[in-house]
Scaffold this motif. Structure first.
Motif, PDB file in Angstrom:
ATOM      1  N   GLN A  63       0.830  -1.199   0.000  1.00  0.00           N
ATOM      2  CA  GLN A  63       0.000   0.000   0.000  1.00  0.00           C
ATOM      3  C   GLN A  63       0.870   1.256   0.000  1.00  0.00           C
ATOM      4  O   GLN A  63       0.598   2.202  -0.731  1.00  0.00           O
ATOM      5  N   VAL A  64       1.926   1.246   0.808  1.00  0.00           N
ATOM      6  CA  VAL A  64       2.838   2.394   0.868  1.00  0.00           C
ATOM      7  C   VAL A  64       3.478   2.633  -0.500  1.00  0.00           C
ATOM      8  O   VAL A  64       3.694   3.772  -0.907  1.00  0.00           O
ATOM      9  N   LEU A  65       3.722   1.553  -1.233  1.00  0.00           N
ATOM     10  CA  LEU A  65       4.343   1.661  -2.559  1.00  0.00           C
ATOM     11  C   LEU A  65       3.336   2.051  -3.653  1.00  0.00           C
ATOM     12  O   LEU A  65       3.715   2.264  -4.796  1.00  0.00           O
ATOM     13  N   GLY A  66       2.058   2.107  -3.299  1.00  0.00           N
ATOM     14  CA  GLY A  66       1.040   2.483  -4.277  1.00  0.00           C
ATOM     15  C   GLY A  66       0.475   1.311  -5.064  1.00  0.00           C
ATOM     16  O   GLY A  66      -0.197   1.504  -6.071  1.00  0.00           O
ATOM     17  N   ALA A  67       0.739   0.084  -4.624  1.00  0.00           N
ATOM     18  CA  ALA A  67       0.236  -1.108  -5.308  1.00  0.00           C
ATOM     19  C   ALA A  67      -1.201  -1.403  -4.873  1.00  0.00           C
ATOM     20  O   ALA A  67      -1.655  -0.922  -3.842  1.00  0.00           O
ATOM     21  N   ASN A  68      -1.902  -2.232  -5.668  1.00  0.00           N
ATOM     22  CA  ASN A  68      -3.246  -2.644  -5.261  1.00  0.00           C
ATOM     23  C   ASN A  68      -3.320  -4.149  -4.980  1.00  0.00           C
ATOM     24  O   ASN A  68      -4.383  -4.688  -4.735  1.00  0.00           O
ATOM     25  N   ALA A  69      -2.149  -4.818  -5.025  1.00  0.00           N
ATOM     26  CA  ALA A  69      -2.122  -6.260  -4.763  1.00  0.00           C
ATOM     27  C   ALA A  69      -0.707  -6.703  -4.417  1.00  0.00           C
ATOM     28  O   ALA A  69       0.262  -5.977  -4.654  1.00  0.00           O
ATOM     29  N   ILE A  70      -0.624  -7.907  -3.829  1.00  0.00           N
ATOM     30  CA  ILE A  70       0.679  -8.548  -3.645  1.00  0.00           C
ATOM     31  C   ILE A  70       0.613  -9.935  -4.273  1.00  0.00           C
ATOM     32  O   ILE A  70      -0.433 -10.576  -4.296  1.00  0.00           O
ATOM     33  N   LEU A  71       1.743 -10.358  -4.802  1.00  0.00           N
ATOM     34  CA  LEU A  71       1.908 -11.715  -5.319  1.00  0.00           C
ATOM     35  C   LEU A  71       2.913 -12.397  -4.400  1.00  0.00           C
ATOM     36  O   LEU A  71       4.075 -11.998  -4.336  1.00  0.00           O
ATOM     37  N   ILE A  72       2.444 -13.374  -3.640  1.00  0.00           N
ATOM     38  CA  ILE A  72       3.327 -14.068  -2.698  1.00  0.00           C
ATOM     39  C   ILE A  72       4.203 -15.040  -3.488  1.00  0.00           C
ATOM     40  O   ILE A  72       3.698 -15.931  -4.170  1.00  0.00           O
ATOM     41  N   THR A  73       5.502 -14.846  -3.416  1.00  0.00           N
ATOM     42  CA  THR A  73       6.431 -15.714  -4.144  1.00  0.00           C
ATOM     43  C   THR A  73       7.041 -16.772  -3.228  1.00  0.00           C
ATOM     44  O   THR A  73       7.504 -17.801  -3.701  1.00  0.00           O
ATOM     45  N   GLN A  74       7.040 -16.511  -1.926  1.00  0.00           N
ATOM     46  CA  GLN A  74       7.593 -17.490  -0.983  1.00  0.00           C
ATOM     47  C   GLN A  74       6.974 -17.283   0.396  1.00  0.00           C
ATOM     48  O   GLN A  74       6.867 -16.149   0.873  1.00  0.00           O
ATOM     49  N   MET A  75       6.555 -18.378   1.016  1.00  0.00           N
ATOM     50  CA  MET A  75       6.083 -18.347   2.402  1.00  0.00           C
ATOM     51  C   MET A  75       6.755 -19.543   3.068  1.00  0.00           C
ATOM     52  O   MET A  75       6.425 -20.689   2.778  1.00  0.00           O
ATOM     53  N   ARG A  76       7.725 -19.261   3.908  1.00  0.00           N
ATOM     54  CA  ARG A  76       8.528 -20.326   4.490  1.00  0.00           C
ATOM     55  C   ARG A  76       8.309 -20.414   5.994  1.00  0.00           C
ATOM     56  O   ARG A  76       8.357 -19.401   6.688  1.00  0.00           O
ATOM     57  N   ALA A  77       8.073 -21.619   6.469  1.00  0.00           N
ATOM     58  CA  ALA A  77       7.967 -21.856   7.913  1.00  0.00           C
ATOM     59  C   ALA A  77       9.351 -22.244   8.428  1.00  0.00           C
ATOM     60  O   ALA A  77      10.100 -22.951   7.753  1.00  0.00           O
ATOM     61  N   GLY A 102       7.960 -14.370   4.745  1.00  0.00           N
ATOM     62  CA  GLY A 102       7.327 -14.276   3.441  1.00  0.00           C
ATOM     63  C   GLY A 102       8.030 -13.283   2.543  1.00  0.00           C
ATOM     64  O   GLY A 102       8.603 -12.303   3.003  1.00  0.00           O
ATOM     65  N   LYS A 103       7.999 -13.594   1.243  1.00  0.00           N
ATOM     66  CA  LYS A 103       8.536 -12.685   0.230  1.00  0.00           C
ATOM     67  C   LYS A 103       7.498 -12.586  -0.874  1.00  0.00           C
ATOM     68  O   LYS A 103       6.750 -13.530  -1.121  1.00  0.00           O
TER      69      LYS A 103
END
Length: 131
Positions: A63-77, A102-103
């Protein structure tokens, strides 16, 4: 003074909920920047809450970057060792605490693509309710 503070802050808090989350790339999007977060900053102890925290933090960054979505490329436990004091004075034990890292990408998705995906999700949810 307090009311004015909330009036200034609340639109940003509500807008954060409108940042769409994708686990697969949408049909069309523009990459803005990378986002990442870790549950190490999260003080709660429930595993699902930690994962949600990571997603919410990446949404906030997008949101701070002005985007309207995120694409999760990695979620590591992963597990972090934290000290826990034993029963005997001076004795130290360690416990494994589950964490998440997460990235992703902050992205701009065309409004028509977002609306089509939301309609598809609503249709799927309605179909599930009828089962």
């Amino acid at each position: 003074g307090i009311f004015l503070f909330f009036a200034l802050v609340s639109p940003a808090l509500f807008a954060q909920q409108r940042i769409a989350v994708f686990e697969e790339p949408p049909a069309s999007y523009e990459e803005i920047d990378t986002v990442s977060a870790s549950s190490l900053e999260f003080s709660g102890n429930i595993r699902s809450s930690k994962k949600s925290y990571v997603v919410r933090e990446m949404q906030r960054q997008a949101q701070v970057l002005g985007a309207n979505a995120i694409l999760i490329t990695q979620m590591r436990a992963f597990e972090q060792l934290e000290p826990s004091y034993g029963r005997r004075p001076g004795s130290m034990q360690y416990q494994k605490i589950p964490q998440y890292r997460g990235k992703g990408l902050a992205i701009m998705v065309p409004e028509d693509v977002l609306q089509a995906m939301q309609q598809a999700q609503q249709a799927a949810a309605t179909a599930d309710d009828k089962k």
